[in-house]
Design a protein around this motif. Structure first.
Motif, PDB file in Angstrom:
ATOM      1  N   ILE A 167       0.768  -1.314   0.005  1.00 27.96           N
ATOM      2  CA  ILE A 167       0.093  -0.061   0.062  1.00 27.96           C
ATOM      3  C   ILE A 167       0.935   1.127  -0.099  1.00 27.96           C
ATOM      4  O   ILE A 167       0.802   2.241  -0.927  1.00 27.96           O
ATOM      5  N   ALA A 168       2.052   1.263   0.759  1.00 23.61           N
ATOM      6  CA  ALA A 168       2.859   2.419   1.018  1.00 23.61           C
ATOM      7  C   ALA A 168       3.648   2.629  -0.461  1.00 23.61           C
ATOM      8  O   ALA A 168       3.564   3.766  -0.819  1.00 23.61           O
ATOM      9  N   LEU A 169       4.085   1.423  -1.074  1.00 23.89           N
ATOM     10  CA  LEU A 169       4.393   1.823  -2.579  1.00 23.89           C
ATOM     11  C   LEU A 169       3.275   2.237  -3.392  1.00 23.89           C
ATOM     12  O   LEU A 169       3.876   3.341  -4.005  1.00 23.89           O
ATOM     13  N   LEU A 170       2.248   1.872  -3.617  1.00 30.41           N
ATOM     14  CA  LEU A 170       1.358   2.549  -4.458  1.00 30.41           C
ATOM     15  C   LEU A 170       1.016   3.705  -4.155  1.00 30.41           C
ATOM     16  O   LEU A 170       0.850   4.388  -4.903  1.00 30.41           O
ATOM     17  N   ALA A 171       0.828   4.150  -2.894  1.00 28.02           N
ATOM     18  CA  ALA A 171       0.790   5.583  -2.361  1.00 28.02           C
ATOM     19  C   ALA A 171       1.673   6.347  -2.891  1.00 28.02           C
ATOM     20  O   ALA A 171       1.489   7.410  -3.294  1.00 28.02           O
ATOM     21  N   LEU A 172       2.757   5.960  -2.724  1.00 28.70           N
ATOM     22  CA  LEU A 172       4.213   6.881  -3.248  1.00 28.70           C
ATOM     23  C   LEU A 172       4.057   6.617  -4.698  1.00 28.70           C
ATOM     24  O   LEU A 172       4.327   8.082  -5.103  1.00 28.70           O
ATOM     25  N   ILE A 173       3.841   5.727  -5.494  1.00 29.06           N
ATOM     26  CA  ILE A 173       3.886   5.979  -7.106  1.00 29.06           C
ATOM     27  C   ILE A 173       2.464   7.109  -7.405  1.00 29.06           C
ATOM     28  O   ILE A 173       2.499   8.003  -8.123  1.00 29.06           O
ATOM     29  N   HIS A 174       1.424   6.835  -6.615  1.00 29.78           N
ATOM     30  CA  HIS A 174       0.262   7.684  -6.797  1.00 29.78           C
ATOM     31  C   HIS A 174       0.774   9.229  -6.569  1.00 29.78           C
ATOM     32  O   HIS A 174       0.504  10.127  -7.331  1.00 29.78           O
ATOM     33  N   TYR A 175       1.347   9.456  -5.521  1.00 31.16           N
ATOM     34  CA  TYR A 175       2.005  10.594  -5.081  1.00 31.16           C
ATOM     35  C   TYR A 175       2.771  11.332  -6.229  1.00 31.16           C
ATOM     36  O   TYR A 175       2.666  12.509  -6.645  1.00 31.16           O
ATOM     37  N   PHE A 176       3.943  10.343  -6.706  1.00 32.34           N
ATOM     38  CA  PHE A 176       4.716  10.950  -7.715  1.00 32.34           C
ATOM     39  C   PHE A 176       3.851  11.402  -8.920  1.00 32.34           C
ATOM     40  O   PHE A 176       3.895  12.259  -9.489  1.00 32.34           O
ATOM     41  N   GLN A 177       2.980  10.264  -9.311  1.00 33.78           N
ATOM     42  CA  GLN A 177       2.539  10.631 -10.611  1.00 33.78           C
ATOM     43  C   GLN A 177       1.399  11.797 -10.661  1.00 33.78           C
ATOM     44  O   GLN A 177       1.579  12.385 -11.672  1.00 33.78           O
ATOM     45  N   GLN A 178       0.840  12.260  -9.488  1.00 37.46           N
ATOM     46  CA  GLN A 178       0.277  13.429  -9.613  1.00 37.46           C
ATOM     47  C   GLN A 178       0.872  14.619  -9.350  1.00 37.46           C
ATOM     48  O   GLN A 178       0.452  15.771  -9.502  1.00 37.46           O
ATOM     49  N   THR A 179       2.261  14.488  -9.070  1.00 38.41           N
ATOM     50  CA  THR A 179       3.040  15.732  -8.665  1.00 38.41           C
ATOM     51  C   THR A 179       3.567  16.394  -9.878  1.00 38.41           C
ATOM     52  O   THR A 179       3.915  15.600 -11.031  1.00 38.41           O
ATOM     53  N   LYS A 180       3.082  17.636 -10.238  1.00 36.03           N
ATOM     54  CA  LYS A 180       3.229  18.467 -11.435  1.00 36.03           C
ATOM     55  C   LYS A 180       4.859  18.809 -11.793  1.00 36.03           C
ATOM     56  O   LYS A 180       5.430  17.999 -12.512  1.00 36.03           O
ATOM     57  N   ALA A 181       5.437  19.479 -10.875  1.00 34.10           N
ATOM     58  CA  ALA A 181       6.623  19.995 -11.205  1.00 34.10           C
ATOM     59  C   ALA A 181       7.773  19.340 -10.104  1.00 34.10           C
ATOM     60  O   ALA A 181       8.431  18.498 -10.274  1.00 34.10           O
ATOM     61  N   ASP A 182       7.731  20.102  -8.894  1.00 34.31           N
ATOM     62  CA  ASP A 182       8.953  19.941  -8.038  1.00 34.31           C
ATOM     63  C   ASP A 182       8.679  18.673  -7.123  1.00 34.31           C
ATOM     64  O   ASP A 182       7.585  18.292  -6.403  1.00 34.31           O
ATOM     65  N   VAL A 183       9.628  17.678  -7.500  1.00 33.40           N
ATOM     66  CA  VAL A 183       9.380  16.334  -6.758  1.00 33.40           C
ATOM     67  C   VAL A 183      10.293  16.309  -5.567  1.00 33.40           C
ATOM     68  O   VAL A 183      10.208  14.943  -4.978  1.00 33.40           O
ATOM     69  N   THR A 184      10.709  17.269  -4.929  1.00 37.20           N
ATOM     70  CA  THR A 184      11.590  17.259  -3.792  1.00 37.20           C
ATOM     71  C   THR A 184      10.959  16.660  -2.727  1.00 37.20           C
ATOM     72  O   THR A 184      11.598  15.902  -2.224  1.00 37.20           O
ATOM     73  N   VAL A 185       9.740  16.975  -2.420  1.00 37.49           N
ATOM     74  CA  VAL A 185       9.006  16.488  -1.277  1.00 37.49           C
ATOM     75  C   VAL A 185       8.734  15.080  -1.425  1.00 37.49           C
ATOM     76  O   VAL A 185       8.852  13.995  -0.546  1.00 37.49           O
ATOM     77  N   PRO A 186       8.070  14.577  -2.595  1.00 42.00           N
ATOM     78  CA  PRO A 186       7.825  13.158  -2.789  1.00 42.00           C
ATOM     79  C   PRO A 186       9.124  12.231  -2.663  1.00 42.00           C
ATOM     80  O   PRO A 186       9.129  11.202  -2.222  1.00 42.00           O
ATOM     81  N   ILE A 187      10.411  12.850  -3.149  1.00 39.64           N
ATOM     82  CA  ILE A 187      11.442  12.000  -3.111  1.00 39.64           C
ATOM     83  C   ILE A 187      12.101  12.030  -1.675  1.00 39.64           C
ATOM     84  O   ILE A 187      12.242  10.831  -1.244  1.00 39.64           O
ATOM     85  N   PHE A 188      11.986  13.033  -0.854  1.00 44.26           N
ATOM     86  CA  PHE A 188      12.199  13.084   0.526  1.00 44.26           C
ATOM     87  C   PHE A 188      11.247  12.036   1.130  1.00 44.26           C
ATOM     88  O   PHE A 188      11.644  10.997   1.986  1.00 44.26           O
ATOM     89  N   VAL A 189      10.069  12.159   1.033  1.00 42.08           N
ATOM     90  CA  VAL A 189       8.876  11.144   1.752  1.00 42.08           C
ATOM     91  C   VAL A 189       9.409   9.713   1.113  1.00 42.08           C
ATOM     92  O   VAL A 189       9.294   8.862   2.153  1.00 42.08           O
ATOM     93  N   SER A 190       9.729   9.404   0.231  1.00 42.19           N
ATOM     94  CA  SER A 190      10.192   8.133  -0.364  1.00 42.19           C
ATOM     95  C   SER A 190      11.319   7.800   0.287  1.00 42.19           C
ATOM     96  O   SER A 190      11.476   6.336   0.446  1.00 42.19           O
ATOM     97  N   GLY A 191      12.345   8.598   0.466  1.00 40.97           N
ATOM     98  CA  GLY A 191      13.555   8.180   0.966  1.00 40.97           C
ATOM     99  C   GLY A 191      13.221   7.641   2.448  1.00 40.97           C
ATOM    100  O   GLY A 191      13.825   6.783   3.209  1.00 40.97           O
ATOM    101  N   LEU A 192      12.311   8.429   3.359  1.00 39.47           N
ATOM    102  CA  LEU A 192      11.911   8.044   4.648  1.00 39.47           C
ATOM    103  C   LEU A 192      11.292   6.721   4.623  1.00 39.47           C
ATOM    104  O   LEU A 192      11.657   5.651   5.537  1.00 39.47           O
TER     105      LEU A 192
END
Ligand code: HEM
Length: 293
Positions: A167-192
């Motif tokens: 679920i966590a992996l799918l939620a992160l993919i969903h988060y990345f896919q909907q992110t338009k430009a700056d992926v800094t926060v999604p990358i940080f959250v994925s790192g955690l």
């Protein structure tokens, strides 16, 4: 009501009916997004897309609560503080409540039309992925009661709740896919999230529940490095630039602190906590923090 008992909705009381500061803190944390949204109401209502703003807030906090739920196990071991387990369920259910709000707001954004919402979901990959993660979280929330644990039995319950990693992996993919430009926060959250999963893999691999302080340091450095590499490859592919060029910006703090450094900083906090606790807590207390799992 007899002393030592509690009503199930009294989430601030522990199993013995006593007021629990730990549960009060967890409850305040769970209520924070709603209080913040209320405080930001004027700004939200005057924004271009108020409902979409709320969809983003609910989705983001669902991910935060899911991450904190997964952090309970490593944290209670590192902090040698067994009672932390007592708030894991309420955090997990909090993540589900957020995601229920997320979907309800999405439905409102589709003018409460079931047909429109269903069409939208089935025609966008990131929403299909979000939908599968949503169903998974619903299953976990529905099976999180004492009665369901007894009904399923400990082993089957634990095995079922391991879907949380998917679920966590799918939620992160969903988060990345909907992110338009700056992926800094999604990358940080994925790192955690990467750190939390890697911790479990290393603990399982070494056949014992605890990592040494040095082990935690190596883990944090490794996950931070993977975060740098993941960002470089991801941005390289998305914007057709050489990943080496992206990596070379790691030390250029004028353009900002790269998520890899933030993941390393978070990992080092855990290392410091472990170093302090391993010297201040005796082996007995350490064993009890792990044994209660
Ligand atoms: C059927 C289920 C779901 C639907 C229909 C849905 C819908 C959406 C929509 C429409 C957005 C905003 C996209 C945009 O503005 O372009 C969004 C963002 C987001 N969703 Fe979902 N979602 C679903 C499930 C989930 C789940 C299960 C999670 C996590 C546990 C989640 C986490 C997020 C996050 C983190 C964001 C971005 C928030 C931000 O930008 O800060 N969603 N979702």
């Amino acid at each position: 009501m007899p002393a030592g008992t509690r009503r199930s909705w009294q989430v601030w009381r522990d199993r013995r009916g006593r007021l629990s500061w730990l549960r009060l803190v967890a409850l305040a944390f769970l209520l924070f997004p709603a209080v913040k949204a209320l405080a930001d109401a004027p700004e939200i209502m005057h924004g271009a897309r108020p409902i979409n703003d709320l969809i983003h807030r609910a989705g983001f906090w669902a991910l935060v609560f899911l991450g904190v739920t997964l952090a309970i196990t490593p944290l209670r071991r590192v902090a040698r503080y067994g009672p932390l387990i007592d708030v894991r369920r309420m955090l997990g259910v909090g993540a589900f409540v957020c995601i229920a709000a997320h979907l309800t707001l999405f439905f409102a954004d589709q003018s409460y039309s079931l047909a429109k919402a269903a069409t939208e979901i089935t025609h966008r990959v990131y929403l299909i992925i979000g939908g599968i993660a949503w169903l998974g979280l619903a299953i976990l929330a529905l099976t999180s009661t004492d009665a369901m644990v007894r009904r399923l039995g400990g082993t089957r319950w634990r095995r079922l709740h391991q879907i949380v990693y998917g679920i966590a992996l799918l939620a992160l993919i969903h988060y990345f896919q909907q992110t338009k430009a700056d992926v800094t926060v999604p990358i940080f959250v994925s790192g955690l999230f990467g750190w939390l999963i890697a911790y479990r893999i290393v603990a399982w691999w070494q056949g014992r529940a605890e990592l040494s302080t040095l082990g935690l340091l190596a883990l944090s450095a490794g996950v931070a490095l993977l975060t740098f590499l993941g960002e470089a490859v991801g941005i390289g592919l998305a914007f057709h630039v050489s990943p080496w060029r992206v990596l070379s910006t790691a030390f250029d703090f004028d353009i900002g602190v790269r998520p890899g450094w933030l993941v390393l900083a978070a990992g080092l906090c855990v290392v410091v906590l472990d170093a302090i606790r391993s010297r201040s807590v005796g082996p007995a207390r350490r064993a009890s923090a792990v044994a209660a799992e």
